[in-house]
Design a protein around this motif. Structure first.
Motif, PDB file in Angstrom:
ATOM      1  N   HIS A   1      -6.464   9.337  -7.046  1.00 53.58           N
ATOM      2  CA  HIS A   1      -6.066  10.029  -5.811  1.00 53.58           C
ATOM      3  C   HIS A   1      -5.002   9.272  -5.016  1.00 53.58           C
ATOM      4  N   LEU A   2      -4.604   8.079  -5.482  1.00 53.40           N
ATOM      5  CA  LEU A   2      -3.593   7.292  -4.765  1.00 53.40           C
ATOM      6  C   LEU A   2      -2.343   7.194  -5.628  1.00 53.40           C
ATOM      7  N   SER A   3      -1.324   7.948  -5.268  1.00 53.78           N
ATOM      8  CA  SER A   3      -0.101   7.990  -6.066  1.00 53.78           C
ATOM      9  C   SER A   3       0.896   6.906  -5.681  1.00 53.78           C
ATOM     10  N   ARG A   4       0.710   6.304  -4.522  1.00 55.03           N
ATOM     11  CA  ARG A   4       1.597   5.227  -4.063  1.00 55.03           C
ATOM     12  C   ARG A   4       0.763   3.990  -3.765  1.00 55.03           C
TER      13      ARG A   4
ATOM     14  N   SER B   1       0.812  -1.217   0.000  1.00 50.71           N
ATOM     15  CA  SER B   1       0.000   0.000   0.000  1.00 50.71           C
ATOM     16  C   SER B   1       0.846   1.267   0.000  1.00 50.71           C
ATOM     17  N   THR B   2       2.147   1.142   0.293  1.00 51.64           N
ATOM     18  CA  THR B   2       3.023   2.318   0.307  1.00 51.64           C
ATOM     19  C   THR B   2       4.212   2.174  -0.636  1.00 51.64           C
ATOM     20  N   GLU B   3       4.510   0.945  -1.068  1.00 49.75           N
ATOM     21  CA  GLU B   3       5.678   0.612  -1.896  1.00 49.75           C
ATOM     22  C   GLU B   3       6.995   0.782  -1.150  1.00 49.75           C
ATOM     23  N   ARG B   4       6.924   0.929   0.165  1.00 52.44           N
ATOM     24  CA  ARG B   4       8.138   1.008   0.974  1.00 52.44           C
ATOM     25  C   ARG B   4       8.586  -0.396   1.353  1.00 52.44           C
ATOM     26  N   VAL B   5       9.879  -0.546   1.638  1.00 50.48           N
ATOM     27  CA  VAL B   5      10.416  -1.832   2.066  1.00 50.48           C
ATOM     28  C   VAL B   5      10.008  -2.076   3.516  1.00 50.48           C
ATOM     29  N   ALA B   6       9.304  -3.173   3.748  1.00 50.14           N
ATOM     30  CA  ALA B   6       8.845  -3.512   5.094  1.00 50.14           C
ATOM     31  C   ALA B   6       9.803  -4.464   5.805  1.00 50.14           C
ATOM     32  N   ALA B   7      10.549  -5.239   5.032  1.00 52.79           N
ATOM     33  CA  ALA B   7      11.490  -6.203   5.621  1.00 52.79           C
ATOM     34  C   ALA B   7      12.436  -6.697   4.538  1.00 52.79           C
ATOM     35  N   HIS B   8      13.529  -7.298   4.985  1.00 52.55           N
ATOM     36  CA  HIS B   8      14.429  -8.045   4.111  1.00 52.55           C
ATOM     37  C   HIS B   8      14.523  -9.464   4.661  1.00 52.55           C
TER      38      HIS B   8
ATOM     39  N   VAL C   1     -14.148   1.878  -1.372  1.00 52.40           N
ATOM     40  CA  VAL C   1     -13.190   2.919  -0.999  1.00 52.40           C
ATOM     41  C   VAL C   1     -11.797   2.306  -0.955  1.00 52.40           C
ATOM     42  N   PRO C   2     -10.980   2.524  -1.991  1.00 52.08           N
ATOM     43  CA  PRO C   2      -9.625   1.972  -1.971  1.00 52.08           C
ATOM     44  C   PRO C   2      -8.725   2.765  -1.034  1.00 52.08           C
ATOM     45  N   GLY C   3      -7.801   2.055  -0.391  1.00 52.14           N
ATOM     46  CA  GLY C   3      -6.888   2.745   0.507  1.00 52.14           C
ATOM     47  C   GLY C   3      -6.098   1.788   1.374  1.00 52.14           C
TER      48      GLY C   3
ATOM     49  N   LEU D   1      -3.423  -4.335  -4.677  1.00 47.05           N
ATOM     50  CA  LEU D   1      -2.902  -5.610  -5.151  1.00 47.05           C
ATOM     51  C   LEU D   1      -1.536  -5.836  -4.521  1.00 47.05           C
ATOM     52  N   ALA D   2      -1.059  -7.060  -4.571  1.00 52.64           N
ATOM     53  CA  ALA D   2       0.150  -7.404  -3.823  1.00 52.64           C
ATOM     54  C   ALA D   2       1.420  -6.844  -4.439  1.00 52.64           C
ATOM     55  N   THR D   3       1.473  -6.763  -5.747  1.00 53.06           N
ATOM     56  CA  THR D   3       2.709  -6.358  -6.412  1.00 53.06           C
ATOM     57  C   THR D   3       2.409  -5.475  -7.620  1.00 53.06           C
ATOM     58  N   ALA D   4       3.429  -4.745  -8.056  1.00 54.39           N
ATOM     59  CA  ALA D   4       3.297  -3.965  -9.290  1.00 54.39           C
ATOM     60  C   ALA D   4       3.065  -4.891 -10.476  1.00 54.39           C
ATOM     61  N   ARG D   5       3.708  -6.043 -10.463  1.00 56.33           N
ATOM     62  CA  ARG D   5       3.535  -6.998 -11.554  1.00 56.33           C
ATOM     63  C   ARG D   5       2.088  -7.465 -11.653  1.00 56.33           C
ATOM     64  N   GLN D   6       1.453  -7.699 -10.505  1.00 56.17           N
ATOM     65  CA  GLN D   6       0.067  -8.137 -10.531  1.00 56.17           C
ATOM     66  C   GLN D   6      -0.851  -7.028 -11.029  1.00 56.17           C
ATOM     67  N   ARG D   7      -0.577  -5.801 -10.623  1.00 54.83           N
ATOM     68  CA  ARG D   7      -1.379  -4.672 -11.125  1.00 54.83           C
ATOM     69  C   ARG D   7      -1.226  -4.541 -12.635  1.00 54.83           C
ATOM     70  N   ASP D   8      -0.007  -4.713 -13.125  1.00 49.12           N
ATOM     71  CA  ASP D   8       0.211  -4.643 -14.575  1.00 49.12           C
ATOM     72  C   ASP D   8      -0.585  -5.724 -15.297  1.00 49.12           C
ATOM     73  N   THR D   9      -0.637  -6.917 -14.702  1.00 49.70           N
ATOM     74  CA  THR D   9      -1.410  -8.019 -15.291  1.00 49.70           C
ATOM     75  C   THR D   9      -2.885  -7.661 -15.378  1.00 49.70           C
ATOM     76  N   VAL D  10      -3.421  -7.096 -14.310  1.00 51.06           N
ATOM     77  CA  VAL D  10      -4.832  -6.707 -14.306  1.00 51.06           C
ATOM     78  C   VAL D  10      -5.088  -5.657 -15.383  1.00 51.06           C
ATOM     79  N   GLU D  11      -4.205  -4.695 -15.504  1.00 56.03           N
ATOM     80  CA  GLU D  11      -4.373  -3.660 -16.533  1.00 56.03           C
ATOM     81  C   GLU D  11      -4.388  -4.256 -17.938  1.00 56.03           C
ATOM     82  N   ARG D  12      -3.526  -5.229 -18.170  1.00 57.94           N
ATOM     83  CA  ARG D  12      -3.491  -5.869 -19.500  1.00 57.94           C
ATOM     84  C   ARG D  12      -4.802  -6.584 -19.798  1.00 57.94           C
TER      85      ARG D  12
END
Length: 492
Positions: A369-372, A37-44, A323-325, A337-348
């Motif tokens: 309204h959600l940039s991240r 939801s933020t695209e920040r690194v939560a863990a390694h 209400v997405p958020g 969605l879980a990943t950018a790759r999955q969002r790209d798949t949905v868009e396709r």
């Protein structure tokens, strides 16, 4: 919101759990675990290579061939399962937090779902130590004393997906452990924290060395594990394409497999059922639960042709009201969605749907309204041809397709016109009619007026939705081999 709410309490993220202890990674390669939801690194977490994977399999092999675990009684093994269940219940919030961060599920849904599945799975299988027929006396055809025995399948490789990592781990590992198998758990790099939390619990309760081993690895390393002759059984949940690859690799050495794969689950709304009531069951619950990233989601809505437009309007209204958020915000009704790759798949797939002539009735884009974060609007298509890509291929995102049927028989034909067969629902006011239609559907689960999949009974699919079942007695059958013993004389 406090920063601690976004923290996943991993004690050994730079190590692998192998042979009963945390083995520090010999190199600095790691996977970044993103907050979707933020695209920040939560863990390694440490990235395993083929050598580390082989060590984990060797540890499981030694524990099975030489250790006491397979030779314990089921009752003795069940004691460990009960201990694991208790610790899982105590760690409920940590598992739920990781699920929301990694996969995007709403936190208010994650907490009760974790409680419903994790501890319950281990307790259910612990109880089977007393009820499952591990040894049955028989009389042979020649009149000799005989026994039908269920013995552990051996070393199990459990490959766990990113969409429901904790629950799916539980329904793979719990029956395997009760059966007497030893296990190597390989979680998805996108969502490894549940497996790490589980390894911490195994360590805390003193599970015997090598019985459970945990590492995170890329697909190329996973392939070496599938092909490793020391692995007797592979249990995998994921895409049908990945399942085909695993099945082909396992077939070369006749390894046992359980595959829980994809689907395009159909909801059949019959002519006697209220459209608004069906839309309430199909719209908001579908979009809210993991943003549609669920293998058994009801994504094909098959309705009488005369009610097609009414259903499209009702589902579109539900989609627009979402209400997405942030999944930790109580005001959010659909997460990312879980990943950018999955969002790209949905868009396709949305673009394919439009190109194939379906009517885009709601959604179809990223929220402005959600940039991240990996967000995508809940989406509804009408006038969908059942042979179109959006009706035949698994999208794994918040996209519903409404398909018109000319009769009950036509609706059943449309539902079965798929390479998949995991789940379905029949909406009708007549329970007898629901049962009759359910028996004609080629799916592993069928619900009446709601999705009613039940792991306590059994879960799995027909056709290319998989091989075998998880949960219930059949889920335990998957981890045993049958042996017939015939004695020359009665036991003293």
């Amino acid at each position: 919101m406090q920063a601690t709410e976004r923290t996943i309490p991993l004690r050994h993220p730079d190590a692998f759990y192998i042979d009963g202890h945390w083995m520090p990674a010999p190199h600095s390669d790691t996977f970044e675990v993103l907050d979707c939801s933020t695209e920040r690194v939560a863990a390694h977490v440490a990235r395993a290579d083929a050598e580390i994977a082989a060590r984990a399999i060797d540890a499981a092999r030694r524990a099975f061939d030489r250790g006491p675990w397979p030779r314990m009684t089921p009752g003795e093994r069940s004691v460990y399962l009960e201990k694991i269940a208790q610790r899982l219940e105590e760690a409920n919030d940590a598992f739920a937090r990781g699920w929301s961060i990694e996969s995007g599920i709403l936190q208010r849904i994650a907490k009760p779902r974790i409680g419903q599945f994790l501890g319950a799975a281990f307790r259910q299988y612990a109880a089977m130590a007393e009820t499952y027929p591990f040894v049955e006396p028989r009389r042979s055809a020649t009149g000799h004393q005989a026994y039908a025995v269920k013995e552990p399948a051996g070393v199990v490789l459990a490959i766990v997906p990113w969409n429901g990592p904790a629950a799916l781990l539980a329904y793979k590992v719990a029956p395997a452990l009760l059966a007497g198998c030893t296990v190597v758990v390989k979680p998805s790099p996108e969502a490894p924290t549940s497996a790490y939390l589980f390894a911490q619990i195994c360590d805390e309760i003193g599970l015997l060395p090598g019985v459970v081993n945990v590492l995170t690895a890329d697909r190329d390393v996973s392939e070496t594990m599938v092909r490793n002759p020391a692995v007797d059984k592979i249990t995998f949940t994921g895409s049908t394409s990945a399942g085909r690859s695993i099945s082909e690799a396992a077939a070369g050495r006749i390894a046992r497999v359980t595959l829980e794969l994809g689907d395009k689950s159909a909801a059949l709304v019959l002519d006697d059922y209220d459209i608004d009531a069906a839309a309430q069951a199909l719209g908001q619950p579908y979009f809210s639960y993991l943003t549609g990233q669920v293998c058994h989601s009801l994504t094909r809505i098959i309705v009488p042709r005369a009610k097609h437009d009414t259903m499209v309007e009702a589902l579109s209204a539900a989609a627009r009201a979402m209400v997405p958020g942030d999944p930790f915000d109580d005001g959010t009704t659909v997460g990312p969605l879980a990943t950018a790759r999955q969002r790209d798949t949905v868009e396709r797939y949305v673009a394919k749907g439009i190109a194939e002539g379906a009517t885009l009735a709601a959604g179809g884009a990223r929220p402005r309204h959600l940039s991240r974060g990996f967000f995508f609007e809940p989406t509804v298509f009408g006038n969908v041809d059942n042979r179109a890509a959006i009706a035949q291929e698994e999208i794994f995102g918040p996209v519903l397709s409404v398909i018109a049927a000319d009769s009950e028989a036509h609706a059943i034909e449309l539902a079965n016109d798929s390479i998949f067969g995991l789940n379905a629902v029949v909406f009708t006011s007549d329970a007898g009619r629901a049962l009759n239609v359910a028996r004609r559907l080629r799916t592993g689960s069928v619900g009446h007026n709601a999705s009613r999949t039940d792991f306590s009974i059994g879960f799995g699919g027909f056709k290319q939705s998989g091989i075998g079942r998880e949960g219930g007695v059949e889920g335990l059958n998957a981890f045993v081999e049958s042996k017939t013993i015939v004695l020359d004389q009665p036991l003293a």
